[in-house]
Every structure is written in structure tokens, then in C-alpha cells.
Design an enzyme around this catalytic site. Structure first.
Site, mmCIF file in Angstrom:
data_model
loop_
_atom_site.group_PDB
_atom_site.id
_atom_site.type_symbol
_atom_site.label_atom_id
_atom_site.label_comp_id
_atom_site.label_asym_id
_atom_site.label_seq_id
_atom_site.Cartn_x
_atom_site.Cartn_y
_atom_site.Cartn_z
ATOM 1 N NE ARG A 130 -24.822 -50.518 -19.798
ATOM 2 C CZ ARG A 130 -25.872 -49.691 -19.845
ATOM 3 N NH1 ARG A 130 -26.932 -50.008 -20.579
ATOM 4 N NH2 ARG A 130 -25.868 -48.565 -19.165
ATOM 5 N N GLY A 133 -4.659 -58.853 -12.896
ATOM 6 C CA GLY A 133 -6.010 -58.295 -12.790
ATOM 7 C C GLY A 133 -7.057 -59.315 -13.233
ATOM 8 C CE1 TYR A 178 -11.011 -47.477 -18.061
ATOM 9 C CE2 TYR A 178 -13.260 -47.335 -18.891
ATOM 10 C CZ TYR A 178 -12.101 -48.052 -18.697
ATOM 11 O OH TYR A 178 -12.014 -49.343 -19.161
ATOM 12 N N GLY A 223 -25.029 -40.612 -16.641
ATOM 13 C CA GLY A 223 -24.084 -41.134 -17.642
ATOM 14 C C GLY A 223 -24.494 -42.461 -18.252
ATOM 15 C CE LYS A 244 -9.123 -48.853 -21.021
ATOM 16 N NZ LYS A 244 -7.885 -49.615 -20.872
ATOM 17 C CG ASP A 253 -0.887 -56.043 -12.053
ATOM 18 O OD1 ASP A 253 -1.848 -56.368 -12.762
ATOM 19 O OD2 ASP A 253 -0.975 -55.155 -11.151
ATOM 20 C CG PHE A 282 -19.825 -54.610 -25.787
ATOM 21 C CD1 PHE A 282 -18.828 -54.665 -26.758
ATOM 22 C CD2 PHE A 282 -20.840 -53.703 -25.970
ATOM 23 C CE1 PHE A 282 -18.853 -53.852 -27.899
ATOM 24 C CE2 PHE A 282 -20.898 -52.889 -27.106
ATOM 25 C CZ PHE A 282 -19.902 -52.954 -28.064
ATOM 26 C CG ASN A 283 -21.305 -54.281 -19.765
ATOM 27 O OD1 ASN A 283 -21.284 -53.763 -20.878
ATOM 28 N ND2 ASN A 283 -21.679 -53.619 -18.696
ATOM 29 C CB SER A 342 -13.742 -49.764 -22.883
ATOM 30 O OG SER A 342 -15.040 -49.634 -22.367
ATOM 31 C CB ALA A 343 -18.422 -50.985 -25.349
ATOM 32 C CB THR A 344 -16.427 -46.619 -22.346
ATOM 33 O OG1 THR A 344 -16.953 -45.462 -21.741
ATOM 34 C CG2 THR A 344 -14.941 -46.496 -22.474
HETATM 35 P P1 NAD Z 1 -8.180 -54.868 -13.239
HETATM 36 O O1 NAD Z 1 -8.113 -53.606 -12.457
HETATM 37 O O2 NAD Z 1 -8.612 -56.103 -12.536
HETATM 38 O O3 NAD Z 1 -6.775 -55.154 -13.939
HETATM 39 C C1 NAD Z 1 -5.921 -54.126 -14.348
HETATM 40 C C2 NAD Z 1 -4.560 -54.383 -13.718
HETATM 41 O O4 NAD Z 1 -3.644 -53.380 -14.122
HETATM 42 C C3 NAD Z 1 -4.597 -54.366 -12.188
HETATM 43 O O5 NAD Z 1 -4.101 -55.590 -11.707
HETATM 44 C C4 NAD Z 1 -3.689 -53.204 -11.804
HETATM 45 O O6 NAD Z 1 -2.972 -53.462 -10.620
HETATM 46 C C5 NAD Z 1 -2.794 -53.107 -13.024
HETATM 47 N N1 NAD Z 1 -2.186 -51.803 -13.270
HETATM 48 C C6 NAD Z 1 -2.790 -50.579 -13.371
HETATM 49 N N2 NAD Z 1 -1.875 -49.652 -13.681
HETATM 50 C C7 NAD Z 1 -0.668 -50.283 -13.773
HETATM 51 C C8 NAD Z 1 0.647 -49.855 -14.070
HETATM 52 N N3 NAD Z 1 0.947 -48.585 -14.328
HETATM 53 N N4 NAD Z 1 1.638 -50.782 -14.081
HETATM 54 C C9 NAD Z 1 1.375 -52.079 -13.819
HETATM 55 N N5 NAD Z 1 0.155 -52.544 -13.546
HETATM 56 C C10 NAD Z 1 -0.859 -51.646 -13.519
HETATM 57 O O7 NAD Z 1 -9.113 -54.596 -14.508
HETATM 58 P P2 NAD Z 1 -9.726 -55.597 -15.567
HETATM 59 O O8 NAD Z 1 -11.203 -55.636 -15.349
HETATM 60 O O9 NAD Z 1 -8.954 -56.858 -15.585
HETATM 61 O O10 NAD Z 1 -9.495 -54.753 -16.877
HETATM 62 C C11 NAD Z 1 -8.344 -54.955 -17.703
HETATM 63 C C12 NAD Z 1 -8.335 -53.897 -18.777
HETATM 64 O O11 NAD Z 1 -9.554 -53.965 -19.518
HETATM 65 C C13 NAD Z 1 -8.257 -52.472 -18.231
HETATM 66 O O12 NAD Z 1 -7.436 -51.697 -19.079
HETATM 67 C C14 NAD Z 1 -9.690 -51.983 -18.310
HETATM 68 O O13 NAD Z 1 -9.765 -50.575 -18.442
HETATM 69 C C15 NAD Z 1 -10.190 -52.701 -19.550
HETATM 70 N N6 NAD Z 1 -11.653 -52.882 -19.566
HETATM 71 C C16 NAD Z 1 -12.254 -53.501 -18.507
HETATM 72 C C17 NAD Z 1 -13.647 -53.647 -18.495
HETATM 73 C C18 NAD Z 1 -14.345 -54.289 -17.328
HETATM 74 O O14 NAD Z 1 -15.554 -54.079 -17.177
HETATM 75 N N7 NAD Z 1 -13.662 -55.075 -16.492
HETATM 76 C C19 NAD Z 1 -14.412 -53.172 -19.584
HETATM 77 C C20 NAD Z 1 -13.763 -52.574 -20.657
HETATM 78 C C21 NAD Z 1 -12.362 -52.440 -20.628
HETATM 79 N N1 UFG Z 2 -26.752 -51.121 -12.525
HETATM 80 C C1 UFG Z 2 -27.743 -51.085 -11.579
HETATM 81 N N2 UFG Z 2 -27.376 -51.129 -10.264
HETATM 82 C C2 UFG Z 2 -26.077 -51.192 -9.867
HETATM 83 C C3 UFG Z 2 -25.058 -51.222 -10.861
HETATM 84 C C4 UFG Z 2 -25.438 -51.173 -12.188
HETATM 85 O O1 UFG Z 2 -28.926 -51.028 -11.901
HETATM 86 O O2 UFG Z 2 -25.799 -51.221 -8.657
HETATM 87 C C5 UFG Z 2 -27.134 -51.102 -13.956
HETATM 88 C C6 UFG Z 2 -26.621 -49.900 -14.726
HETATM 89 O O3 UFG Z 2 -27.498 -48.805 -14.597
HETATM 90 C C7 UFG Z 2 -26.532 -50.473 -16.149
HETATM 91 C C8 UFG Z 2 -26.178 -51.949 -15.911
HETATM 92 O O4 UFG Z 2 -26.546 -52.228 -14.580
HETATM 93 O O5 UFG Z 2 -27.790 -50.415 -16.751
HETATM 94 C C9 UFG Z 2 -24.698 -52.243 -16.095
HETATM 95 O O6 UFG Z 2 -23.935 -51.358 -15.291
HETATM 96 P P1 UFG Z 2 -22.387 -51.617 -14.986
HETATM 97 O O7 UFG Z 2 -21.940 -50.548 -14.040
HETATM 98 O O8 UFG Z 2 -22.170 -53.025 -14.556
HETATM 99 O O9 UFG Z 2 -21.700 -51.457 -16.413
HETATM 100 P P2 UFG Z 2 -21.697 -50.251 -17.435
HETATM 101 O O10 UFG Z 2 -22.357 -50.725 -18.697
HETATM 102 O O11 UFG Z 2 -22.196 -49.021 -16.827
HETATM 103 O O12 UFG Z 2 -20.128 -50.018 -17.681
HETATM 104 C C10 UFG Z 2 -19.221 -51.083 -17.949
HETATM 105 C C11 UFG Z 2 -17.860 -50.743 -17.356
HETATM 106 C C12 UFG Z 2 -17.238 -49.597 -18.091
HETATM 107 C C13 UFG Z 2 -17.205 -49.880 -19.560
HETATM 108 C C14 UFG Z 2 -18.595 -50.204 -20.058
HETATM 109 C C15 UFG Z 2 -18.561 -50.593 -21.513
HETATM 110 O O13 UFG Z 2 -17.984 -50.415 -15.983
HETATM 111 O O14 UFG Z 2 -15.913 -49.429 -17.663
HETATM 112 O O15 UFG Z 2 -19.133 -51.299 -19.313
HETATM 113 O O16 UFG Z 2 -17.638 -51.624 -21.698
HETATM 114 F F1 UFG Z 2 -16.750 -48.787 -20.200
#
Ligand code: NAD
Ligand code: UFG
Length: 337
Positions: free
Chosen positions: A230, A10, A148, A293, A152, A31, A177-178, A124-126
């Protein structure tokens, strides 16, 4: 001794694999390719000159997971695997709970069965929910507003309970965070399916002409320019944060929740204009209504990461924008191109 990266092909897993291989660790990726491509393994090899082992398995499947633990002496697991789309989790809550929670439980079971001691978990910061005041400290109150987020939050609790029962475990719950940006080579980056929900991939797809126009979700927030604020963190800084967390785990036991962010709030318009400036282009946008949200601002207090890990993010928004665009231009169809 090897490090297992679940979800290792991922977005964040691939960047962390590069960091760990460059630091000299033996890396094993697991994966099921639900949200990633096997091509990532080739790209990791092109960057590092080393090919990580790759298992195409469902990590929520105990039998499949045990094959990996039989083949390698795993000392540390970095558990990235999970479904991550906030909106989808509202319409498919059972799929999210089943996948994300079972994966966490089976990882802990396998670690116990095979004597792996260190766990770094992708939280996640969520988990801070919509009510906390930024800068968010790790001891701020938690609670979520979508399935989701709850996966977490619940995974964190499951890990805390396991660490309490099995005191030899050392666990770090990383609250990202992001994450944005890409490796500077342009060989690995974020490759979202369909129309992106997140800001940075949306901006770069508008810039490349795949999407027509960005909608800024609200300009009436109580922030300096009215748009959402963010804490964007470069994915390579985030990957370095995993290495630092892993090294901390190697020397401690117990559980710590730690923020990974920059500590700096950046608004939607600031990020958009940085992208235009650094890459010398124009991104069409319009102001739309707020997205359900969303909070006005969300950024980290980063002192705990600095204190425990001696780690700090050092890449700026400009680096994030430049590297995202480099990746987007070199891979207009993601890993398919
Ligand atoms: P991603 O989707 O690119 O990577 C996650 C990977 O997990 C994918 O490749 C998917 O195929 C694999 N996967 C899902 N379920 C599986 C399973 N049961 N067995 C094996 N593989 C599985 O996401 P990412 O952005 O790299 O995020 C990685 C982690 O960080 C995730 O847990 C996500 O929730 C967390 N996270 C991501 C963000 C973000 O904004 N990217 C923010 C906060 C937390
Ligand atoms: N935004 C726009 N237009 C878009 C997309 C986003 O204006 O098309 C704005 C949103 O309203 C927000 C900012 O851009 O103000 C960031 O939005 P993102 O969707 O990129 O990110 P979020 O902060 O909403 O959420 C992300 C991840 C969540 C995670 C969270 C905290 O998507 O999974 O950060 O880590 F939980």
C-alpha cells in the site's frame, strides 16, 4: 473569510485544522461527533495557540448547516464528514448512502445559497476499484466493490455535476491512499472505535499490549515479500496537501481529481518491521489467510499533485511509525485518557 471543515474533529480533519490555523486561516469545524470527540478542539488549541470555532451539527441537516453559513463568511469548504468503515458499509448500506450522499448534497446546496466557491472533497483511492494497475493515475478506470466506495464515487459524480451547472465553483476531489501517523506533538492522532480494521492502528495496539497479535492477511500475493503493498501517507503530509489543494481552488474553477499519496509501495511486513526498528520493540504477528476484497498492491502516481499543487509528501514510513507510537503511548485510551 473562513474555511469550514466538515468532519473537522475527525482524524484527518483535526490535522488539517492545525495546518490551516498555522497558515493563518480562520477555521470553523462542524462535526456531529459520531466518530470523534470534542476534546480534539482543545488539543488543536494546545498545538496552535488558536481555538477554532466548533459546531456540533449534522452536516446533512440543511437547517443546522445554514446556521454556520449565517455566522461566518465561508469561502472554502473541506468536506471530510462521512462514515468510513468499509466492512460496516456492507451490512449498513442504506445508512452509508444516506449519510455520505446527503452530507455532500447539503454542503453543495449551502455553498450555492451562501456564495462559497471552493470545495475540497475527501475521496479515496477505493474509487479505483480492485482491478487497476499501480501506480494509479487519476484517469484510470473507476468502480467499487463496497457501498462505502460507491458513496465516494457517487459523491465525486454529484460534485462534478454541480460544478458543471454552477461554473463559479472550484472543486478538488482528493483521492487519499492510506493515511497513517499522528501529529509530532502526540496531542492528536487516530482514535478508532473498538478493534481497528486498518493495519497501522492494529500494529500500535498490539505494541501497547491492548491486542495480542497481528494477523498478516496473506503472504502469497505477487509482491516482493508476498504481503499486501500500500501507499502509506503521513497524515501531516496529507493535511499539507489540503492546504495546497485549497490554494489551487482559490485560483481556478472546474473540477480536478487528484491523488494524495507518496507514490511508494510499502508491504505489510516492511511497515511492521519499520515500526519495530524505529520504536525498538517487538510486535507479535502470525500469517493468516487473505482478507476478502484486498488487492495485492495499490499505490499512487503522484505527478498530478506535484504539477497542479507543487506539493509532494516528504515524510517516510519511519516518521509514520514513530509518530503513531508517540501518539499511542501518550494516549493509550485515545482522547479519553
Ligand atoms: P473520521 O471518522 O475520523 O472523521 C470523519 C468525521 O466525520 C468524524 O468526526 C464523524 O463524527 C464526522 N461525521 C460523519 N458524518 C457526519 C455528519 N453527517 N455530520 C457531521 N459530522 C459527521 O475519518 P477520517 O479518517 O478523518 O476521514 C475523513 C474523510 O476522509 C472521510 O470522508 C473518509 O471517508 C475519507 N477517507 C479516509 C481514509 C482513511 O483511511 N482515514 C482514506 C480515504 C478517505
Ligand atoms: N492488513 C493486515 N492485517 C490487519 C489489517 C490490515 O495484514 O490486521 C493488511 C491488509 O491486508 C492490506 C494492508 O494491511 O494489505 C492495509 O490494510 P488497511 O486495512 O490498513 O487499508 P486498506 O488498503 O485495506 O484500505 C484503506 C482504507 C480504505 C480506503 C483504502 C484506499 O481502510 O477506506 O485504504 O484509500 F478506501
Amino acid at each position: 473569510m473562513a474555511v469550514l471543515l466538515t468532519g473537522g474533529t475527525g482524524y484527518i480533519g483535526a490535522h488539517t485544522a492545525v495546518t490551516l490555523l498555522e497558515a493563518g486561516y480562520q477555521v470553523v469545524l462542524a462535526d456531529n461527533l459520531y466518530n470523534s470527540k470534542a476534546e480534539v478542539v482543545n488539543r488543536i488549541e494546545r498545538i496552535t495557540g488558536k481555538r477554532p470555532a466548533f459546531y456540533e451539527i449534522d452536516v446533512a441537516n440543511a437547517a443546522e448547516l445554514s446556521k454556520v453559513f449565517e455566522a461566518y463568511k465561508i469561502e472554502t469548504v473541506i468536506h471530510f464528514a462521512g462514515y468510513k468503515a468499509v466492512g460496516e458499509s456492507v451490512t449498513k448500506p442504506l445508512e452509508y448512502y444516506k449519510n455520505n450522499l446527503n452530507a455532500t448534497i447539503e454542503i453543495l446546496n449551502a455553498m450555492r445559497n451562501y456564495g462559497a466557491k471552493n470545495l475540497v472533497f475527501s475521496s479515496s483511492a477505493t474509487v479505483y476499484g480492485p482491478y487497476g494497475e499501480s501506480p494509479l493515475k487519476e484517469d484510470a478506470s473507476t468502480g467499487c466493490i463496497n457501498p462505502y466506495g460507491w458513496t465516494k464515487w457517487m459523491s465525486e459524480q454529484i460534485i462534478r455535476d454541480a460544478a458543471h451547472a454552477y461554473p463559479e465553483l472550484s472543486c478538488v476531489l482528493l483521492r487519499y491512499f492510506n493515511p497513517v501517523g499522528a501529529h509530532e506533538s502526540g496531542l492528536i492522532g487516530e482514535d478508532p472505535n473498538g478493534i481497528p480494521n486498518n493495519l497501522m492502528p492494529y500494529v500500535s495496539q498490539v505494541a501497547v499490549g491492548k491486542l495480542a497479535c497481528l494477523t498478516v492477511y496473506g503472504n502469497d500475493y505477487p509482491t516482493p515479500d508476498g504481503t499486501g503493498v500500500r501507499d502509506y501517507i503521513h497524515v501531516v503530509d496529507l493535511a499539507d496537501g489540503h492546504l495546497a489543494a485549497m490554494r489551487y481552488c482559490e485560483k481556478h474553477t472546474g473540477v480536478e481529481a487528484v491523488n494524495l499519496g507518496t507514490g511508494k509501495g510499502v508491504s505489510v511486513l516492511e511497515l511492521l518491521h519499520a515500526f519495530e526498528r524505529v520504536n525498538n520493540l517487538t510486535v507479535p504477528y502470525k500469517i493468516g489467510p487473505r482478507r476478502a476484497g484486498d488487492v495485492a498492491e495499490c499505490y499512487a502516481d503522484t505527478q498530478k499533485a506535484e504539477k497542479l499543487f507543487s506539493w509532494r509528501a516528504n515524510r517516510a514510513a519511519e516518521d509514520m511509525c514513530r509518530d503513531t507510537w508517540n501518539w499511542q503511548q501518550k494516549n493509550p485510551k485515545g482522547y479519553e485518557s
